[in-house]
Design an enzyme around this catalytic site. Structure first.
Site, PDB file in Angstrom:
ATOM      1  N   GLU A 168       0.828  -1.201   0.000  1.00 29.84           N
ATOM      2  CA  GLU A 168       0.000   0.000   0.000  1.00 29.84           C
ATOM      3  C   GLU A 168       0.866   1.255   0.000  1.00 29.84           C
ATOM      4  OE1 GLU A 168      -3.842   1.792   2.482  1.00 29.84           O
ATOM      5  OE2 GLU A 168      -2.797   0.004   3.203  1.00 29.84           O
ATOM      6  N   GLY A 169       1.898   1.265   0.815  1.00 28.62           N
ATOM      7  CA  GLY A 169       2.791   2.415   0.858  1.00 28.62           C
ATOM      8  C   GLY A 169       3.571   2.593  -0.426  1.00 28.62           C
TER       9      GLY A 169
END
Length: 495
Positions: A168-169
């Site tokens: 996600e990051g």
């Protein structure tokens, strides 16, 4: 015996037809160029299944790709009805219904002839990570229901996936750097060029259940578990990235309230992060539904009454207890909770709940750190009636939490991630750039296009207008001379 004048006319017409026809043929062969036709357009659909809601994005890119990664742009953004998919854990059969409205919008946008070749993905983030931790069987049932519902659509559904916090990051970092043209740019000379690595920006993302920080540090990444490496547009990129589960806005503020309950001896809770004059009730059990919550008291059947005291100083102290800053004492490469992090450097883009909170507080125009802190404290000191009276429409659901959210963001960025008065000016609070929403989904789509084979652009034949016009003239002359010769043969020479 020489030719008669009729025979000479016939011979002349045949000669003219031959010369004109040969000229037209030469123009076709010599004046024609091999050209590339405009590339076909491909589409992709990504569902962002977050903790509080689900969004759908449609992306499009030309079929001929730059170094095997599509040049992707956003064609549609749609927020699905209802809460996040993890909220359907007790009734997974209903989760498919919540996605249908946005899916129908996407299918209407994409040409029907391309439906069968359009890949569709669903990525679930921290909300489903928490559900999977709490009850893996329920999480699997939700994913199965999603797959059944989306699998019936005419597009190429590739499955529902639980993204790791690191993914996600990293995908959020790809998104913002792509949108800003920092991964690849189209030059005036008609070529794709890659800007310098030093211009790449960091990404700060905050959802309801987790928060992520991703950037290129100034030195080596000592903890390889916090390193992500990927290849885009023919270049390799290595970033530091970490995701803090339970440190998203909703979970963090819920944990603060749960801690206040544990410190209280009764069912009346005085909350320093809520405005003075605020009063509300909630079920005690609702604070302990998440795995992020502290240990629950034995009796969860009662309701709480919460009163605001409007004390930003006490609010900050309550928020700081979430972080365990003492575990990083004496370490420059540590954020909080003992987590390794290199010193922040360069420019950052903060989006999602970072942006929503600072946009409400009118802090997106890059005030100084001290100015942002003063603005948030002043807001927290306002009486609840004044806050309600001056609130813009549609903010009722989140209004009581903006004080706590603002102070939480300041605490996280300054005491957690290590931004200072000097580096604070490098943070941009944005939700959109370059016509696209900032989030992980575009980076996800960019990465997935590496898995779609690059297609050679279609080729055709073309001429300049002048050559084409001359060719038409000579074709007409050829036809006229040929028809004239036929007429002479039929009507004159048969006499």
């Amino acid at each position: 015996m020489g030719l008669t004048w009729k025979q000479r006319v016939f011979t002349a017409l045949l000669g003219a037809a031959a010369v004109s026809g040969l000229t037209a043929l030469l123009l076709v062969l010599v004046g024609t160029m091999n050209v590339l036709l405009p590339p076909d357009t491909k589409f992709g659909i990504v569902f962002d299944a977050g903790s509080s809601h689900t969004s759908l994005f449609v992306y499009q890119w030309p079929a001929n790709k730059e170094n095997d990664t599509g040049i992707v742009s956003q064609a549609l953004a749609c927020q699905a009805e209802g809460p996040g998919i993890s909220s359907y854990a007790s009734n997974p059969a209903r989760v498919g219904e919540s996605l249908q409205g946005c899916l129908e919008e996407a299918l209407a946008l994409i040409p029907k002839a391309k439906h069968h070749e359009t890949p569709m993905f669903l990525g679930a983030t921290a909300g489903m990570r928490l559900l999977s931790r709490k009850n893996r069987s329920q999480a699997e049932d939700v994913f199965a229901a999603v797959s059944r519902a989306l699998g019936q659509s005419p597009v190429d559904f590739r499955g529902a996936e639980l993204l790791t916090g690191q993914d996600e990051g990293a995908f959020g970092w790809i998104t913002i750097n792509y949108i800003l043209g920092l991964l690849v740019k189209y030059s005036f000379s008609g070529e794709w060029i890659r800007p310098l690595e030093e211009t790449l920006v960091g990404a700060l993302d905050m959802g309801g259940a987790s928060t992520q920080i991703t950037f290129v540090p100034g030195g080596p990444i000592l903890d390889k578990t916090a390193q992500a490496t990927f290849r885009l547009y023919g270049a390799d990129h290595t970033v530091y990235t970490h995701s803090y589960l339970c440190f998203g806005r909703d979970q963090a503020l819920s944990r603060v309230l749960a801690e206040l309950v544990q410190a209280s001896t009764g069912l009346l809770i005085r909350h320093p992060c809520y405005h003075s004059g605020y009063r509300g009730t909630l079920a005690l059990a609702s604070l302990y539904e998440s795995p992020c919550a502290p240990a629950a008291p034995p009796d969860l059947s009662q309701n709480l009454t919460v009163e605001g005291t409007g004390n930003p100083g006490a609010c900050v102290e309550a928020l700081r207890k979430l972080f365990n800053f003492s575990s990083c004492d004496g370490r420059e490469d540590c954020a909080f909770a003992g987590v390794y992090q290199p010193p922040v450097q360069g420019q950052f883009y903060a989006f999602s709940n970072f942006y929503y909170t600072f946009n409400f507080l009118n802090l997106t125009s890059k005030p100084s750190l001290s100015g942002a802190n003063a603005t948030i404290w002043e807001f927290c000191l306002r009486p609840w009636k004044l806050v309600e009276a001056s609130a813009p429409p549609g903010q009722d659901r989140w209004l009581r939490d903006y004080c706590a959210s603002g102070l939480y963001i300041l605490t996280l960025l300054v005491e957690g991630y290590g931004f200072s008065e000097e580096t604070w000016g490098g943070i941009e609070f944005r939700q959109q750039a370059g016509g696209a929403d900032i989030g992980w989904t575009l980076g996800y789509m960019l990465n997935l296009t590496n898995l779609i084979p690059a297609e050679a652009p279609a080729q055709g034949w073309a001429q300049s207008f002048g050559v084409w016009a001359a060719g038409v003239v000579f074709v007409v002359l050829t036809l006229a001379a040929t028809l004239g010769a036929v007429a002479v043969q039929v009507f004159w020479l048969q006499d």
